[in-house]
Design a protein around this motif. Structure first.
Motif, short mmCIF file in Angstrom:
data_model
loop_
_atom_site.label_atom_id
_atom_site.label_comp_id
_atom_site.label_asym_id
_atom_site.label_seq_id
_atom_site.Cartn_x
_atom_site.Cartn_y
_atom_site.Cartn_z
N ILE A 12 35.12 36.18 46.36
CA ILE A 12 35.73 36.66 45.10
C ILE A 12 37.14 36.08 45.01
CG2 ILE A 12 36.19 38.72 43.69
CD1 ILE A 12 33.30 38.56 44.90
N GLY A 13 37.36 35.26 43.97
CA GLY A 13 38.65 34.58 43.83
C GLY A 13 38.49 33.12 44.24
N GLY A 15 41.22 30.94 44.14
CA GLY A 15 42.60 30.43 44.24
C GLY A 15 42.82 29.69 45.55
N ASN A 16 44.09 29.70 45.98
CA ASN A 16 44.50 29.04 47.23
C ASN A 16 43.51 29.26 48.36
OD1 ASN A 16 46.78 27.52 47.45
ND2 ASN A 16 48.19 29.25 47.67
N MET A 17 43.14 30.50 48.58
CA MET A 17 42.28 30.85 49.71
C MET A 17 40.80 30.78 49.39
SD MET A 17 44.40 31.32 52.10
CE MET A 17 43.36 31.96 53.40
N MET A 41 40.10 28.14 37.12
CA MET A 41 40.17 28.13 38.59
C MET A 41 38.83 27.70 39.19
SD MET A 41 43.24 28.75 39.25
CE MET A 41 43.34 29.03 41.01
N ALA A 93 38.98 37.47 47.95
CA ALA A 93 40.26 36.75 48.06
C ALA A 93 40.90 36.67 46.67
CB ALA A 93 40.04 35.35 48.64
N ALA A 94 40.95 37.83 46.00
CA ALA A 94 41.62 37.89 44.68
C ALA A 94 43.09 38.25 44.92
CB ALA A 94 40.93 38.93 43.79
N VAL A 95 43.82 38.46 43.85
CA VAL A 95 45.27 38.68 43.97
C VAL A 95 45.62 39.90 44.84
CG1 VAL A 95 46.16 37.49 41.94
CG2 VAL A 95 45.15 39.75 41.69
N SER A 123 46.42 39.75 52.78
CA SER A 123 47.43 39.38 53.77
C SER A 123 48.05 40.60 54.43
CB SER A 123 48.56 38.60 53.10
OG SER A 123 48.08 37.44 52.51
N HIS A 144 40.94 38.33 57.83
CA HIS A 144 42.13 37.64 57.34
C HIS A 144 42.16 36.18 57.80
CE1 HIS A 144 46.77 37.23 57.28
NE2 HIS A 144 46.24 36.89 56.12
N PHE A 145 41.84 35.29 56.85
CA PHE A 145 41.90 33.84 57.11
C PHE A 145 43.32 33.36 56.88
CE2 PHE A 145 37.51 34.65 56.07
CZ PHE A 145 36.78 33.71 56.76
N LEU A 244 52.95 35.07 46.06
CA LEU A 244 52.29 36.00 47.00
C LEU A 244 53.35 36.80 47.76
CD1 LEU A 244 49.82 37.09 48.54
CD2 LEU A 244 50.00 35.13 50.07
N1 LIG Z 1 48.02 32.19 50.08
C1 LIG Z 1 47.93 32.42 51.37
O1 LIG Z 1 48.53 31.73 52.19
C2 LIG Z 1 47.07 33.55 51.89
C3 LIG Z 1 46.74 33.55 53.25
C4 LIG Z 1 45.90 34.58 53.72
C5 LIG Z 1 45.46 35.58 52.86
N2 LIG Z 1 45.83 35.53 51.55
C6 LIG Z 1 45.30 36.58 50.67
O2 LIG Z 1 44.20 36.07 49.96
C7 LIG Z 1 44.16 36.68 48.67
C8 LIG Z 1 44.21 35.57 47.62
O3 LIG Z 1 45.44 34.87 47.76
P1 LIG Z 1 45.62 33.43 47.10
O4 LIG Z 1 46.85 32.86 47.68
O5 LIG Z 1 44.33 32.68 47.17
O6 LIG Z 1 45.91 33.86 45.58
P2 LIG Z 1 45.82 32.95 44.28
O7 LIG Z 1 46.75 33.57 43.32
O8 LIG Z 1 45.94 31.52 44.60
O9 LIG Z 1 44.31 33.21 43.79
C9 LIG Z 1 43.84 34.47 43.39
C10 LIG Z 1 42.66 34.26 42.47
O10 LIG Z 1 42.09 35.53 42.19
C11 LIG Z 1 41.63 35.50 40.86
N3 LIG Z 1 41.44 36.87 40.42
C12 LIG Z 1 42.35 37.77 40.00
N4 LIG Z 1 41.74 38.95 39.69
C13 LIG Z 1 40.43 38.75 39.92
C14 LIG Z 1 39.28 39.57 39.77
N5 LIG Z 1 39.37 40.82 39.32
N6 LIG Z 1 38.06 39.05 40.08
C15 LIG Z 1 37.95 37.78 40.53
N7 LIG Z 1 39.01 36.96 40.68
C16 LIG Z 1 40.22 37.44 40.38
C17 LIG Z 1 42.72 34.74 40.11
O11 LIG Z 1 42.24 34.24 38.88
C18 LIG Z 1 43.05 33.64 41.11
O12 LIG Z 1 42.29 32.47 40.90
C19 LIG Z 1 45.31 37.66 48.58
O13 LIG Z 1 44.86 38.94 48.92
C20 LIG Z 1 46.27 37.12 49.64
O14 LIG Z 1 47.06 38.14 50.18
C21 LIG Z 1 46.61 34.54 51.03
#
Ligand SMILES: NC(=O)c1ccc[n+]([C@@H]2O[C@H](COP(=O)([O-])OP(=O)(O)OC[C@H]3O[C@@H](n4cnc5c(N)ncnc54)[C@H](O)[C@@H]3O)[C@@H](O)[C@H]2O)c1
Length: 290
Positions: A12-13, A15-17, A41, A93-95, A123, A144-145, A244
């Motif tokens: 789910i998500g 984004g970055n992860m 995305m 892995a959503a917001v 995170s 937690h990746f 983040l």
């Molecule tokens: N960025 C990092 O380095 C990192 C590392 C480990 C863990 N995380 C965790 O991973 C998660 C995602 O982080 P990220 O950096 O990929 O964030 P990001 O902002 O790059 O991506 C988040 C994605 O979630 C989507 N999204 C939002 N609400 C949604 C919903 N209801 N259903 C489906 N998708 C939805 C957004 O459109 C977006 O594409 C967070 O919980 C973060 O804490 C991030």
């Protein structure tokens, strides 16, 4: 549920992860469905899959056949139900916003098969804050990746008090099957293991910057050349996302009411300008020329 039963993984998500976790699952042979509320995305993630697999074939890390198989096992959809209805394991892995995660988990709980384990890649948010939104708290866990998920070997598996031994065992076995090194975090602590350490480094680095003790470049240099870190704290924030870090700080402030948890002025300045780091082209450093 044992590892052997996991055939389909929903992420789910995108984004970055999420896009990298999806790619990883597909390469390791799991049928993978990635969902996001943003079609843009998903399109980006889809394009990434093609270029990543091409690159792996060129570097002879994957055969053309393996790449073709991975491509065929991954798909993208904006429809949450479509993504999770046949999933044996879900990785969210959503917001990083608690209320969004709780709503998502309540929906996924209704839509996913009863045997499915639902993991969050959060995170810092412990899964016991999410488990109550579902009817399967024993199957809700933190997985937690680290960023970039295709490269970084570590996964923290956090065992909250509601998590069953079977969920823990299967989640650790899944990490193994994904080629990761996992650590068992035996108690729920905010930030788990590594982010607890890194958040302190960030705080110290930001304090030195805001007090004009040194520039962000020099603080990064000190960590790289003096402590042997692959990236300094500012370059690392640019990679993981200043947005983040800002969201995590605000969530912590809302929870504790502690003013010390508020993001520092230099973070707020970048956040309000939309300078989130590598993903927007600017953060502590400028990536627009690269
Ligand atoms: N960025 C990092 O380095 C990192 C590392 C480990 C863990 N995380 C965790 O991973 C998660 C995602 O982080 P990220 O950096 O990929 O964030 P990001 O902002 O790059 O991506 C988040 C994605 O979630 C989507 N999204 C939002 N609400 C949604 C919903 N209801 N259903 C489906 N998708 C939805 C957004 O459109 C977006 O594409 C967070 O919980 C973060 O804490 C991030």
């Amino acid at each position: 549920m044992e590892l052997e039963r996991i055939k389909t993984i929903a992420v789910i998500g995108a984004g970055n992860m999420g896009h990298q976790i999806s790619m990883l699952c597909a390469i390791k042979g799991f049928k993978t469905v990635c969902t996001d509320i943003s079609q843009e995305m998903l399109d980006k993630a889809d394009a990434f899959v093609n270029s990543y697999l091409d690159g792996r074939v060129k570097k002879e890390k994957l055969t053309r056949e393996q790449a073709g198989q991975a491509r065929a096992t991954i798909r993208f959809t904006t429809d949450l139900e479509d993504a999770v209805k046949d999933a044996d394991y879900v990785i969210e892995a959503a917001v990083e916003v608690l209320e969004i995660k709780r709503r998502l988990f309540a929906d996924i709980d209704r839509m996913a098969p009863p045997h499915a384990i639902l993991a969050t890649n959060s995170s810092a948010i412990v899964s016991s804050k999410i488990a109550g939104a579902t009817h399967r708290p024993d199957k809700i866990i933190n997985l937690h990746f680290f960023n970039p998920a295709l490269v970084m070997k570590l996964v923290e598996v956090v065992q909250g008090p509601h998590v069953s031994e079977q969920t823990l065992k299967t989640s650790m076995a899944l990490c193994d099957a994904l080629g990761k090194v996992c650590v068992h975090v035996k108690k729920e602590v905010e930030g788990f293991l590594l982010n607890r350490i890194f958040l302190r480094i960030y705080k110290e680095a930001l304090w030195m910057l805001d007090m004009e003790v040194a520039s962000s470049e020099d603080i990064d240099k000190a960590c790289v050349y003096g402590a042997g870190h692959p990236l300094g704290p500012f370059a690392l924030m640019d990679l993981t996302g200043i947005d983040l870090y800002h969201t995590m700080s605000m969530e912590k402030f809302r929870e504790t009411g502690e003013v010390a948890e508020l993001p520092s002025p230099s973070i707020v300045e970048r956040y309000t300008k939309g300078h989130y780091g590598q993903k927007t082209g600017k953060g502590w450093y400028d990536y627009t020329q690269k």
